[in-house]
Design a protein around this motif. Structure first.
Motif, mmCIF file in Angstrom:
data_model
loop_
_atom_site.group_PDB
_atom_site.id
_atom_site.type_symbol
_atom_site.label_atom_id
_atom_site.label_comp_id
_atom_site.label_asym_id
_atom_site.label_seq_id
_atom_site.Cartn_x
_atom_site.Cartn_y
_atom_site.Cartn_z
ATOM 1 N N PHE A 1 2.081 -7.033 -18.288
ATOM 2 C CA PHE A 1 1.619 -8.085 -17.386
ATOM 3 C C PHE A 1 2.226 -8.001 -15.991
ATOM 4 C CE2 PHE A 1 0.269 -9.645 -21.441
ATOM 5 C CZ PHE A 1 -0.986 -10.147 -21.159
ATOM 6 N N PRO A 2 3.540 -7.901 -15.860
ATOM 7 C CA PRO A 2 4.085 -7.719 -14.495
ATOM 8 C C PRO A 2 3.554 -6.471 -13.826
ATOM 9 C CG PRO A 2 5.857 -7.884 -16.103
ATOM 10 C CD PRO A 2 4.607 -8.103 -16.836
ATOM 11 N N LEU A 3 3.324 -5.418 -14.622
ATOM 12 C CA LEU A 3 2.818 -4.177 -14.032
ATOM 13 C C LEU A 3 1.404 -4.372 -13.509
ATOM 14 C CD1 LEU A 3 4.136 -1.574 -16.586
ATOM 15 C CD2 LEU A 3 4.885 -1.891 -14.242
ATOM 16 N N LEU A 4 0.582 -5.062 -14.303
ATOM 17 C CA LEU A 4 -0.784 -5.349 -13.861
ATOM 18 C C LEU A 4 -0.769 -6.190 -12.595
ATOM 19 C CD1 LEU A 4 -3.016 -6.278 -16.919
ATOM 20 C CD2 LEU A 4 -3.474 -4.592 -15.155
ATOM 21 N N TYR A 5 0.109 -7.156 -12.572
ATOM 22 C CA TYR A 5 0.204 -8.018 -11.400
ATOM 23 C C TYR A 5 0.621 -7.217 -10.166
ATOM 24 C CZ TYR A 5 1.591 -11.801 -8.361
ATOM 25 O OH TYR A 5 1.714 -12.630 -7.297
ATOM 26 N N ILE B 1 7.664 -10.852 -12.597
ATOM 27 C CA ILE B 1 6.476 -11.515 -12.045
ATOM 28 C C ILE B 1 6.878 -12.428 -10.882
ATOM 29 C CG2 ILE B 1 4.736 -13.288 -12.522
ATOM 30 C CD1 ILE B 1 4.173 -12.054 -15.117
ATOM 31 N N ASN B 2 7.942 -13.159 -11.097
ATOM 32 C CA ASN B 2 8.396 -14.081 -10.056
ATOM 33 C C ASN B 2 8.790 -13.337 -8.782
ATOM 34 O OD1 ASN B 2 9.014 -16.514 -8.998
ATOM 35 N ND2 ASN B 2 10.407 -17.113 -10.628
ATOM 36 N N LEU B 3 9.504 -12.249 -8.956
ATOM 37 C CA LEU B 3 9.933 -11.451 -7.798
ATOM 38 C C LEU B 3 8.729 -10.886 -7.049
ATOM 39 C CD1 LEU B 3 13.018 -9.429 -9.029
ATOM 40 C CD2 LEU B 3 12.942 -11.125 -7.228
ATOM 41 N N LEU B 4 7.781 -10.365 -7.810
ATOM 42 C CA LEU B 4 6.584 -9.792 -7.182
ATOM 43 C C LEU B 4 5.814 -10.853 -6.415
ATOM 44 C CD1 LEU B 4 5.239 -7.459 -9.986
ATOM 45 C CD2 LEU B 4 5.917 -6.758 -7.709
ATOM 46 N N ASN B 5 5.663 -12.017 -7.039
ATOM 47 C CA ASN B 5 4.943 -13.106 -6.387
ATOM 48 C C ASN B 5 5.600 -13.466 -5.058
ATOM 49 O OD1 ASN B 5 3.032 -15.209 -6.235
ATOM 50 N ND2 ASN B 5 4.600 -16.637 -6.880
ATOM 51 N N GLY C 1 -1.566 -7.179 -6.808
ATOM 52 C CA GLY C 1 -0.990 -7.655 -5.543
ATOM 53 C C GLY C 1 -1.013 -6.574 -4.477
ATOM 54 N N THR C 2 -0.642 -5.356 -4.872
ATOM 55 C CA THR C 2 -0.639 -4.262 -3.897
ATOM 56 C C THR C 2 -2.045 -3.956 -3.416
ATOM 57 O OG1 THR C 2 1.105 -3.368 -5.259
ATOM 58 C CG2 THR C 2 0.366 -2.006 -3.464
ATOM 59 N N LEU C 3 -3.008 -4.047 -4.354
ATOM 60 C CA LEU C 3 -4.388 -3.787 -3.951
ATOM 61 C C LEU C 3 -4.868 -4.819 -2.932
ATOM 62 C CD1 LEU C 3 -6.290 -2.679 -7.159
ATOM 63 C CD2 LEU C 3 -5.908 -1.385 -5.071
ATOM 64 N N ILE C 4 -4.472 -6.062 -3.120
ATOM 65 C CA ILE C 4 -4.897 -7.101 -2.168
ATOM 66 C C ILE C 4 -4.271 -6.839 -0.794
ATOM 67 C CG2 ILE C 4 -4.708 -9.542 -1.604
ATOM 68 C CD1 ILE C 4 -4.919 -10.053 -4.624
ATOM 69 N N LEU C 5 -2.975 -6.515 -0.789
ATOM 70 C CA LEU C 5 -2.307 -6.221 0.489
ATOM 71 C C LEU C 5 -2.979 -5.039 1.188
ATOM 72 C CD1 LEU C 5 1.520 -6.545 -0.047
ATOM 73 C CD2 LEU C 5 0.016 -8.039 1.229
ATOM 74 N N VAL D 1 -5.215 -16.192 -5.468
ATOM 75 C CA VAL D 1 -4.901 -15.097 -6.380
ATOM 76 C C VAL D 1 -3.413 -15.035 -6.666
ATOM 77 C CG1 VAL D 1 -4.908 -12.602 -6.643
ATOM 78 C CG2 VAL D 1 -6.903 -13.750 -5.740
ATOM 79 N N SER D 2 -2.623 -15.142 -5.606
ATOM 80 C CA SER D 2 -1.187 -14.946 -5.812
ATOM 81 C C SER D 2 -0.555 -16.136 -6.510
ATOM 82 C CB SER D 2 -0.495 -14.662 -4.489
ATOM 83 O OG SER D 2 -0.579 -15.800 -3.689
ATOM 84 N N CYS D 3 -1.227 -17.286 -6.499
ATOM 85 C CA CYS D 3 -0.689 -18.426 -7.228
ATOM 86 C C CYS D 3 -1.173 -18.422 -8.663
ATOM 87 C CB CYS D 3 -1.199 -19.724 -6.627
ATOM 88 S SG CYS D 3 -0.196 -20.340 -5.408
ATOM 89 N N LEU D 4 -2.485 -18.268 -8.796
ATOM 90 C CA LEU D 4 -3.077 -18.443 -10.117
ATOM 91 C C LEU D 4 -2.768 -17.274 -11.036
ATOM 92 C CD1 LEU D 4 -6.495 -20.023 -9.195
ATOM 93 C CD2 LEU D 4 -4.511 -21.107 -10.201
#
Lengths: 267, 205
Positions: A245-249, B160-164, A253-257, A219-222
């Motif tokens: 997009f960054p906001l969605l990500y 995005i990069n920072l978050l990743n 990510g937070t949900l997975i953590l 998930v975190s890669c793709l």
């Protein structure tokens, strides 16, 4: 003795919460609210209320920004600002969540030493208040323990029922084995000779990481890669809509953590 | 704070052994080999043992409580309990070490993945003007938007990069996450700027 909760013990700081508090705490803390209730301080609650209130402000600001400044239509502006405020709430409250969880874990790691030294003191002194006093004079590093046992000693000195205090005092440990040990502190069998639960807990954590790391990595890669490809192909490079997009990500990510954390603390 | 030059388990076990042989707490500190010199000097100067114990930096800070009643009574039961507790500490230290070593393998994996995704995202960010102008370039043979280095697109790529990086670091249970994000910003910007200059030289506008 009443059970002490640090969430309510400090001075009353009133702060208006726009959202209903129960729903806000549930959303921000999730499972942690129940699991580590003792370790949530008034400051944490205040910060969560602050985050909740400012997420509404964030919503309004981003709506104004998107609708009036960049002139996109109302539904899209609403969706974008909704995502923005949700990710704001999620990401920041996750920070508080981790802090509470760390506090709890540190506390639990020393629980067995506290009980064992209490039981050793009991053997030496044959008196519960005296053993608590001895425990306190050596200075426990953990401020939660110190406060807890100070309060316990205080109510013991006030002449409250000792057996009742011992019976209720074990609740702080949140672990059945430690709790019963503490309740039996006056008997010989209170001593903790092995704690398989701790070892099992650590092993479970290792297994959890090993099982889920593939999913997480995928998930975190793709996700960021696909997101960035989509971003660069489809959208004009200077529209603020891109920020979705960054906001969605961030939300994903937070949900997975959070999911991992929940699995770790759940039974 | 004084650090011990051995594990908590060894220290406790040594002291318990000496106590078992009939020494008192002070003497067992002197006799046990892995007590730092600083502590012994302070003991010789006549400082209170309890103060010294509370200044030792144990990895389990609650350990100093175990000594609270050792000098109270010299019953063998107490010693037995101290020894059992030290065994418990050893078991915990072992399982924590096991966790550490299994995390280490994952950490290495996560590190590789972190760097690969970081470079890829930064490269895509660098090439993004070409992608986003692809349609107009195919139909008209011209780029519509300029190749400025700081656009909204590149900022969102940076986020995005920072978050990743943040999530991968957090997954590996690493310390000092905020500090580690600074090189990510620098590297990302360097790659983006580098790629943009490359494109500008390649495609005359």
């Amino acid at each position: 003795m009443k059970t002490i909760n640090y969430g309510k013990s400090s001075s009353k700081v009133t702060q208006l919460s726009i959202f209903p508090k129960a729903i806000l705490y549930r959303l921000a803390l999730g499972k942690v609210e129940k699991h580590s209730k003792f370790f949530i301080s008034e400051k944490d609650y205040r910060n969560i209320r602050l985050i909740g209130n400012s997420s509404l402000l964030f919503f309004v600001i981003s709506f104004v920004l998107f609708h009036y400044v960049t002139l996109i239509n109302v539904p899209i502006a609403l969706i974008i600002s909704l995502i923005a405020s949700i990710s704001f709430l999620f990401v920041l409250s996750d920070y508080i969540r981790t802090k509470i969880l760390n506090r709890h874990q540190k506390f639990e790691e020393t629980a067995f030493l506290i009980i064992n030294s209490l039981s050793i003191n009991m053997v030496a002194t044959q008196s519960f208040p005296h053993s608590v006093e001895l425990l306190l004079t050596k200075g426990i590093k953990d401020k939660y323990y110190t406060k807890y046992f100070q309060d316990m000693l205080y109510s013991l000195n006030l002449g409250e029922n000792e057996d009742e205090i011992i019976n209720n005092g074990g609740k702080i440990f949140l672990n059945k084995q430690y709790e019963t040990s503490f309740q039996n502190i006056k008997n010989e069998n209170a001593f903790i000779e092995s704690d398989p639960e701790f070892i099992l807990y650590i092993r479970k954590g290792i297994k959890l990481i090993e099982d889920n790391i593939v999913i997480f990595i995928a998930v975190s890669c793709l996700l960021p890669l696909v997101l960035s490809m989509v971003l660069s192909f489809l959208l004009p490079s200077n529209s603020p809509t891109i920020f979705i997009f960054p906001l969605l990500y961030a939300v994903f990510g937070t949900l997975i953590l959070r999911f991992m954390n929940n699995k770790n603390i759940g039974d | 704070m004084i650090r011990l030059n051995c594990t908590d388990f060894n220290f406790l076990n040594n002291i318990a052994l000496k106590l078992e042989n009939g020494e008192n707490l002070e003497r067992s500190f002197f006799l046990s080999e892995n007590v730092p010199k600083e502590i012994l000097t302070r003991l010789q100067l006549g400082e209170n043992l309890l103060d010294i114990i509370s200044s030792i930096d144990f990895s389990y800070p609650a350990l100093r409580n175990l000594f609270s009643s050792v000098d109270y009574a010299d019953e063998t039961e107490i010693l037995e309990r101290v020894k059992t507790t030290s065994k418990l500490i050893r078991m915990r230290e072992e399982v924590l070490k096991e966790k550490e070593s299994s995390l280490k393998i994952h950490r290495r994996r996560l590190k590789i993945i972190r760097y690969v995704t970081m470079f890829t995202i930064a490269m895509i960010a660098g090439f993004s003007p070409i992608f986003s102008n692809l349609y107009s370039f195919i139909s008209t043979g011209e780029f519509t938007s300029s190749f400025s280095i700081w656009s909204i697109l590149s900022v969102s790529f940076l986020i995005i990069n920072l978050l990743n990086n943040y999530y991968l670091l957090k997954m590996g249970n690493e310390e000092g996450i905020k500090l580690r994000l600074v090189p990510v910003i620098l590297l990302h910007s360097a790659i983006v700027v580098g790629v943009r200059f490359f494109i500008l030289n390649l495609i005359p506008i």
